[in-house]
Design an enzyme around this catalytic site. Structure first.
Site: not given
Ligand SMILES: C[S@@+](CC[C@H](N)C(=O)[O-])C[C@H]1O[C@@H](n2cnc3c(N)ncnc32)[C@H](O)[C@@H]1O
Length: 231
Positions: A116, A122, A152, A192, A194
């Site tokens: 993410d 912030k 990306d 992946t 995404y």
């Molecule tokens: C945008 S998705 C990408 C998923 C995968 N890596 C892909 O490329 O298809 C981001 C993933 O990070 C996980 N995530 C976000 N913050 C996290 C955290 N602090 N600890 C563990 N997982 C986290 C979310 O639950 C989500 O599945």
């Protein structure tokens, strides 16, 4: 849909390769896998396409995919169990607590896949490429352990690149278009969930590989810029 999600959350731990915030495995992953192979983590793995692909083509390495969402991890764990992959496991945990679940030097490599972006300034400390996380990775990684980061998101990638340099890291292996780059390999080329979506939309994938040699705290305020859109 909500029922499916709820079922998966509850059912996740029924897979033999699935764990939730398991403190007892800390420092003992070699015992779990039953060998001395290098241990590679995928952070924020979602449904685990990368860790699955890596485990298939690298049978002499162990992989653990980590994510907060056990309904997504359920999909990953089910696929790995069905395929009979013994070198692959999944664990639900918050990446911010990584050092509670892996011992000093227990890990050989880390993948960060499409995290993410947290575009607001912030929230920069929540980015998985922030020094706050790098210092945790430094604790669990063996000296010379490699981190690989794919996204990306150009703005996140540029912010991270500058932040890594401000933290004293050296970036010799970096591309703004992985799938048309000499850094494309069977491993880096695994797509992946995404990544598949972004490639279909015609977007380029940014990739960098580096070690934490030279890591230090960045100068004050070097992490405070909002992610800027390209002009
Ligand atoms: C945008 S998705 C990408 C998923 C995968 N890596 C892909 O490329 O298809 C981001 C993933 O990070 C996980 N995530 C976000 N913050 C996290 C955290 N602090 N600890 C563990 N997982 C986290 C979310 O639950 C989500 O599945």
């Amino acid at each position: 849909m909500a029922r499916k999600k709820s079922f998966r959350k509850d059912d996740f731990l029924n897979f033999p390769n699935a764990f939730k915030e398991d403190h007892e495995k800390k420092g003992k992953w070699k015992e779990y896998f039953g060998n001395d192979y290098p241990l590679i983590l995928e952070l924020g793995c979602g449904k685990g396409e990368l860790s699955f692909g890596l485990a298939e083509i690298c049978p002499d390495r162990n992989f653990i995919g980590l994510d907060l969402k056990s309904d997504r991890l359920w999909v990953a764990a089910q696929r790995a169990a069905e395929a009979g992959l013994k070198n692959l496991a999944y664990q639900r945990l918050d990446i911010g607590q990584l050092t509670d679940f892996f011992a000093v030097g227990e890990v050989d490599g880390i993948w960060i896949t499409f995290p993410d972006p947290y575009p607001k300034s912030k929230r920069a400390p929540r980015r998985l490429t922030h020094y706050r996380f790098l210092s945790q990775y430094a604790e669990i990684l063996k000296p010379g352990g490699v981190i690989e980061f794919k996204t990306d998101n150009f703005e996140l990638f540029e912010w991270s690149r500058e932040h890594f340099l401000a933290c004293g890291l050296t970036l010799d292996h970096l591309t703004y278009d992985l799938h048309h780059s000499e850094l494309l390999t069977p491993e880096t080329g695994i797509k992946t969930y995404y990544e598949q979506r972004f490639l279909k939309m015609g977007m380029k994938i940014n990739y960098v590989r580096f070690t934490l040699e030279g890591l230090h705290e960045p100068p004050p305020d070097s992490d405070s810029d909002e992610i800027q859109s390209p002009v």
